[in-house]
Design a protein around this motif. Sequence first.
Motif, PDB file in Angstrom:
ATOM      1  N   LYS A   1      -8.387   7.495   0.814  1.00  0.00           N
ATOM      2  CA  LYS A   1      -8.830   6.403  -0.056  1.00  0.00           C
ATOM      3  C   LYS A   1      -9.310   5.219   0.766  1.00  0.00           C
ATOM      4  O   LYS A   1     -10.317   4.573   0.417  1.00  0.00           O
ATOM      5  N   VAL A   2      -8.641   4.935   1.866  1.00  0.00           N
ATOM      6  CA  VAL A   2      -9.054   3.840   2.747  1.00  0.00           C
ATOM      7  C   VAL A   2     -10.473   4.075   3.254  1.00  0.00           C
ATOM      8  O   VAL A   2     -11.331   3.182   3.213  1.00  0.00           O
TER       9      VAL A   2
ATOM     10  N   ILE B   1      -6.080  -2.369  -0.159  1.00  0.00           N
ATOM     11  CA  ILE B   1      -6.789  -1.868   1.023  1.00  0.00           C
ATOM     12  C   ILE B   1      -7.762  -2.916   1.546  1.00  0.00           C
ATOM     13  O   ILE B   1      -7.884  -3.121   2.764  1.00  0.00           O
TER      14      ILE B   1
ATOM     15  N   GLU C   1      -7.174  -0.398  -4.409  1.00  0.00           N
ATOM     16  CA  GLU C   1      -8.374  -0.846  -3.696  1.00  0.00           C
ATOM     17  C   GLU C   1      -8.243  -2.310  -3.272  1.00  0.00           C
ATOM     18  O   GLU C   1      -8.710  -2.692  -2.190  1.00  0.00           O
TER      19      GLU C   1
ATOM     20  N   THR D   1      -3.741   8.426   1.034  1.00  0.00           N
ATOM     21  CA  THR D   1      -4.018   6.990   1.149  1.00  0.00           C
ATOM     22  C   THR D   1      -5.082   6.725   2.210  1.00  0.00           C
ATOM     23  O   THR D   1      -5.978   5.888   2.007  1.00  0.00           O
TER      24      THR D   1
ATOM     25  N   VAL E   1       0.837  -1.208   0.000  1.00  0.00           N
ATOM     26  CA  VAL E   1       0.000   0.000   0.000  1.00  0.00           C
ATOM     27  C   VAL E   1       0.870   1.256   0.000  1.00  0.00           C
ATOM     28  O   VAL E   1       0.616   2.209  -0.744  1.00  0.00           O
TER      29      VAL E   1
END
Length: 559
Positions: free
Chosen positions: A221-222, A147, A144, A218, A127
């Motif tokens: 996005k998580v 994650i 994705e 990041t 990641v």
Amino acid sequence: MNELCDLTVHINGHHTLHLHQSVMCAFSGRLRTMVKQEKMKASSRKEALSVKLADFPGGADGFELVARFCYNNGRVPLCPSNLPLLHCAAVFLEMTEEVCACNLLAQAEAFVNGLYYWTWADVLTAVKSCEPFAAAADASGLLERFISALFSKITASPETPTAAAAVGTPNRSSSSCSSSPDTVGFGRSSSAKTPESMKPCAGREWWFDDMTSLSPQTIEKVMRVLGCYGVENKNLILTRFLLHYLRAATRRPALCKEATLAGLADTAVHGVALVGGTAFSCRGLFWVLRIVSAVGLSKECRHKLERLMGLMLDQATLDDLLVSGDDGGVYDVNLVMRLVRVFVSSEEEADAPSQRMKKVGRLVDKYLGEISPDHGLKVSKFLAVAESLPDSARDCYDGVYRALDIYLESHPALSLDERTALCRCLNYEKLTLEACKDLAKNRRIPPGVAVQALASQQSKLQITKPAGGAAGKEGRADLSRTPRRIVRAGARTRSVDLDGGSDEKELLRLNLQRMQSRVVELERACKEMKGQMSKMARGKSFGAASCHQTGGRGLPRLC
């Protein structure tokens, strides 16, 4: 390979590599197409062709890895740290099976398919490796997938960090999870009823520190992948993680400038507002406010958080209210006033002042005493704090008077009008006798204010004599000699006190009358001195002005 390099590749406008067309075009469909187009434009086929690649993932280092793969007959060691780069580069250069069998993209996909057998550390490394080219990793769907695998590890791992270390999680002491600064203010969360959306991650905090190494983009996005970004955040554990992450970000000055942090702060506040007092104490809410304010917070979310804090203001302490100010003052006084307004509005429906209201009254008095020495505190701001509560919130105004005295001592340049205006926050009838005596002798208090305070104390001492003929008449007949007899009794013994508490109150009333007359005399002397000063300003001598003003008499003796 003895042939000269016949292909020049310009990477992102900063780096140039000289390669062989036959080698690179054998694996890359995009380079093959670009070379054909360049050959059609070139005047001679013998000259080296030049192509430009913009926005190539990983820059020159990434393209060099791809070149090694091509020059090594389609073989390259894959690992979690270089997989994201090679995968995105393969997608960018169209290194698919249609171009060449067992091409780079197919090998990368095969490696990703074993993702769920990776350790926690491997997934976290992958990641983090996506961050330099996050847009490309996101577009390809790779980020994705990483994650999802990351949180599959979180939900599948044991609750204890030691056991989690067996599947690749760094070992952490149990004490760091149970007594970390994160847990301040969350003491009641374990016993509170937790919504279903919060249960899967309950108690699993071993991953918090590892995740703080990721960038704000990041983390955003998580949260989006998990469906918990912004107002959609309904997960208590993710909310706690965001607060932990934001607190760590405030210790890294470079991260504090990231605009993404403001969105994460809003997301955390939405989660806090959802659970409210069931999971956060009042002190915990102040802790949250300090964290999110350091990285930026929208007005809507600030209002939501402050309302929650204001409703629990009776649980706050003085240390909680001492939030650093950002408008030139030492403390954020505006914040406290907003919280008090929220609390007062919630208590307005009560017929009588509640114990909660009186508790807040004592808290505000302490706060006034703490902020009074601040030289940047304006008179209007002091009055706004003192008058933010209704009169019924205070049984005694001694605390307000003490804060006022400290303020006057710390601001000696205040004019008479400003000092008089400050005193309007006092309710003289709710001052104790000791405070009223100190006020009358306080040189910083305007004389007119002292007269009003003494007059209010006198009205308090207007007592009703006990009904019952002889006793009442005797009390009134001996009123003139009561003070002298009490004084003598004080010198010898208290057994000769004729009227008990009534005689002491009568003596106190007479003393206050004498003190009031002295204050009036002081005011008269001040007026005479003002008259003398005004005459001196018009050119008259001090002696003539004095004789004219006082009729040849000196100023009255005050003591």
